[in-house]
Design a protein around this motif. Structure first.
Motif, PDB file in Angstrom:
ATOM      1  N   GLU A  15       0.563  -1.449   0.066  1.00 16.86           N
ATOM      2  CA  GLU A  15      -0.062  -0.116  -0.066  1.00 16.86           C
ATOM      3  C   GLU A  15       0.995   1.313   0.132  1.00 16.86           C
ATOM      4  O   GLU A  15       0.369   2.447   0.053  1.00 16.86           O
ATOM      5  N   GLY A  16       2.291   1.320   0.052  1.00 14.36           N
ATOM      6  CA  GLY A  16       2.954   2.304  -0.072  1.00 14.36           C
ATOM      7  C   GLY A  16       2.954   3.138   1.281  1.00 14.36           C
ATOM      8  O   GLY A  16       3.265   4.323   1.243  1.00 14.36           O
ATOM      9  N   CYS A  17       2.937   2.209   2.427  1.00 13.52           N
ATOM     10  CA  CYS A  17       2.870   2.947   3.504  1.00 13.52           C
ATOM     11  C   CYS A  17       4.021   2.929   4.422  1.00 13.52           C
ATOM     12  O   CYS A  17       4.064   3.437   5.757  1.00 13.52           O
ATOM     13  N   LEU A  18       4.991   2.529   3.965  1.00 12.68           N
ATOM     14  CA  LEU A  18       6.394   2.324   4.457  1.00 12.68           C
ATOM     15  C   LEU A  18       7.374   3.531   4.166  1.00 12.68           C
ATOM     16  O   LEU A  18       7.297   3.982   3.313  1.00 12.68           O
ATOM     17  N   ARG A  19       8.097   3.565   5.364  1.00  7.71           N
ATOM     18  CA  ARG A  19       9.373   4.655   5.140  1.00  7.71           C
ATOM     19  C   ARG A  19      10.312   4.025   4.042  1.00  7.71           C
ATOM     20  O   ARG A  19      10.407   2.797   3.825  1.00  7.71           O
ATOM     21  N   ALA A  20      10.844   5.039   3.184  1.00  8.02           N
ATOM     22  CA  ALA A  20      11.812   4.510   2.318  1.00  8.02           C
ATOM     23  C   ALA A  20      12.663   3.479   2.456  1.00  8.02           C
ATOM     24  O   ALA A  20      13.152   2.511   1.790  1.00  8.02           O
ATOM     25  N   GLU A  21      13.263   3.560   3.732  1.00 10.01           N
ATOM     26  CA  GLU A  21      14.379   2.640   4.223  1.00 10.01           C
ATOM     27  C   GLU A  21      13.809   1.330   4.426  1.00 10.01           C
ATOM     28  O   GLU A  21      14.230   0.328   3.977  1.00 10.01           O
ATOM     29  N   THR A  22      12.599   1.269   5.242  1.00  5.40           N
ATOM     30  CA  THR A  22      11.930  -0.102   5.323  1.00  5.40           C
ATOM     31  C   THR A  22      11.702  -0.703   4.138  1.00  5.40           C
ATOM     32  O   THR A  22      11.657  -2.030   3.956  1.00  5.40           O
ATOM     33  N   ALA A  23      11.038   0.058   3.366  1.00  9.06           N
ATOM     34  CA  ALA A  23      10.438  -0.498   2.075  1.00  9.06           C
ATOM     35  C   ALA A  23      11.504  -1.177   1.166  1.00  9.06           C
ATOM     36  O   ALA A  23      11.366  -1.905   0.511  1.00  9.06           O
ATOM     37  N   SER A  24      12.584  -0.687   1.142  1.00 14.42           N
ATOM     38  CA  SER A  24      13.987  -0.904   0.491  1.00 14.42           C
ATOM     39  C   SER A  24      14.309  -2.305   0.881  1.00 14.42           C
ATOM     40  O   SER A  24      14.481  -3.260   0.386  1.00 14.42           O
ATOM     41  N   GLU A  25      14.476  -2.436   2.386  1.00 15.17           N
ATOM     42  CA  GLU A  25      14.487  -3.730   2.953  1.00 15.17           C
ATOM     43  C   GLU A  25      13.582  -4.869   2.678  1.00 15.17           C
ATOM     44  O   GLU A  25      13.913  -5.892   2.264  1.00 15.17           O
ATOM     45  N   VAL A  26      12.341  -4.313   2.620  1.00 17.75           N
ATOM     46  CA  VAL A  26      11.238  -5.539   2.467  1.00 17.75           C
ATOM     47  C   VAL A  26      11.415  -5.789   0.827  1.00 17.75           C
ATOM     48  O   VAL A  26      11.311  -6.999   0.432  1.00 17.75           O
ATOM     49  N   LYS A  27      11.622  -4.763   0.202  1.00 15.21           N
ATOM     50  CA  LYS A  27      11.717  -5.313  -1.419  1.00 15.21           C
ATOM     51  C   LYS A  27      12.913  -6.292  -1.585  1.00 15.21           C
ATOM     52  O   LYS A  27      12.775  -7.199  -2.470  1.00 15.21           O
TER      53      LYS A  27
END
Lengths: 176, 190
Positions: A15-27
């Motif tokens: 849903e695009g609700c994560l901070r950039a840093e966390t989103a990058s780790e999840v990705k």
């Protein structure tokens, strides 16, 4: 990032609700973990199903009549109790209603209390009057009795008629 | 034209009509109704789950808007304001009928899937499971889910329309998703 940590973030990631840093780790984790990637896929599939669900349209007749029906409701006079729906007017109404209902009751109680007090005062006056007059009568009687006592024998002072009268008067006064 | 530009232009049009209405032109309010009636009705339908309540709630929302229009300061945000009124009406409304929307459409789905392949039938069953679960979500979660999925609103917009915080809107949405997912997974493989 391990599967457990990624699992907590997959939906927010989608849903695009994560901070950039966390989103990058999840990705990065998703790129290397098939299980978590399929979780993301399942989530998207679920939302796609939900988005495809259509509700039944009420039809042309409903839509044609929608505005006329609304206009009819708008032009209808408001029901008399409508003012109760507004908090301020409702509160004021309740207070007024309570005043209307309770004021006569309170007034009744007050006037009854005044009447009782007046009546009590009047009867007290009567009683006091009686006591006062009786006092004179009793004082006279006691004086006579004392005189009689001084004479050591009442029968010597009072005749039998006077004794009878005195007894009758005392009885009558006490009975009154 | 981008989605955002469409929204801004639409808001300016609404603001103009509100201006005309407040000058005494009743016809301008009709235009607002005709423009937004479907969105308002379908929000109410998806939240309340039956046609009768949805019709009543959507009309009640327009009546409230009509009476309070002069108090609206940011006229270009009329639609968000109207949506908020609709949401509030739906949240406070006592239901007069059961959540029938899912049942009606169950029959519809069965009819549509007749003669189709096994995959399509399974897909329809899955859709039906999602729909049934939506029907038993708490109203607030359902409303947030509907705004996000069907109106494609951002969480910030949902927050404005519901009076929740953005975090609250997200929490409601993800809770709804968790419940639906759990229920669907209990019956089908996703």
């Amino acid at each position: 990032m391990n599967c457990k940590a990624a699992g907590k973030h997959i939906e927010q990631y989608a849903e695009g609700c994560l901070r950039a840093e966390t989103a990058s780790e999840v990705k990065s984790h998703l790129a290397s973990c098939g299980k978590c990637a399929s979780e993301l896929k399942a989530y998207r599939k679920l939302l796609n199903f939900a988005a495809e669900i259509r509700v039944s349209d009420p039809g042309k007749e409903f839509w044609d009549n929608y505005l006329p029906n609304l206009r009819e409701k708008l032009s209808a006079p408001a029901p008399w109790y409508n003012f109760l729906k507004k908090p301020l007017t409702a509160s004021v109404s309740v207070v007024l209603l309570l005043l209307i209902v309770l004021a006569p009751l309170a007034a009744g109680r007050i006037s009854r209390a005044v009447r009782v007090r007046k009546a009590s005062a009047a009867s007290l006056e009567t009683v006091m009057g009686k006591i006062s007059s009786n006092h004179e009568w009793f004082a006279a009687a006691i004086e006579e009795y004392q005189l009689a006592s001084d004479a050591s024998n009442v029968s010597e002072v009072l005749s039998s008629e006077e004794k009878d009268r005195l007894v009758a008067e005392m009885t009558a006064e006490l009975m009154d | 034209m981008s989605n955002q530009e469409v929204k801004v232009n639409s808001g300016q049009e609404d603001a103009e009509w509100i201006g005309l209405f407040l000058q005494g032109k009743e016809e301008a309010f009709n235009r607002l109704v005709l423009k937004h009636k479907e969105k308002v009705y379908f929000l109410a339908l998806r939240v309340l789950g039956n046609h009768h309540d949805a019709e009543e709630a959507s009309q009640e929302a327009f009546i409230k808007a009509y009476k309070a229009l002069e108090k609206l300061k940011e006229r270009k945000y009329f639609f968000t304001w109207l949506y908020r009124i609709t949401y509030n009406v739906c949240m406070t409304r006592k239901k007069t009928a059961r959540f029938t929307e899912s049942l009606d459409s169950a029959a519809e789905l069965r009819d549509n899937s007749f003669g189709q392949g096994e995959e399509s039938v399974e897909k329809d069953q899955l859709k039906q499971a999602v729909k049934e679960m939506m029907g038993i979500l708490p109203r607030q979660q359902r409303a947030v889910f509907v705004m996000r999925i069907y109106d494609e609103m951002k969480f910030e917009e949902i927050a404005r329309a519901t009076g929740l915080t953005t975090g609250g809107a997200k929490a409601n949405f993800f809770n709804a998703v968790q419940k639906i997912k759990k229920c669907v997974r209990a019956k089908y493989e996703l």
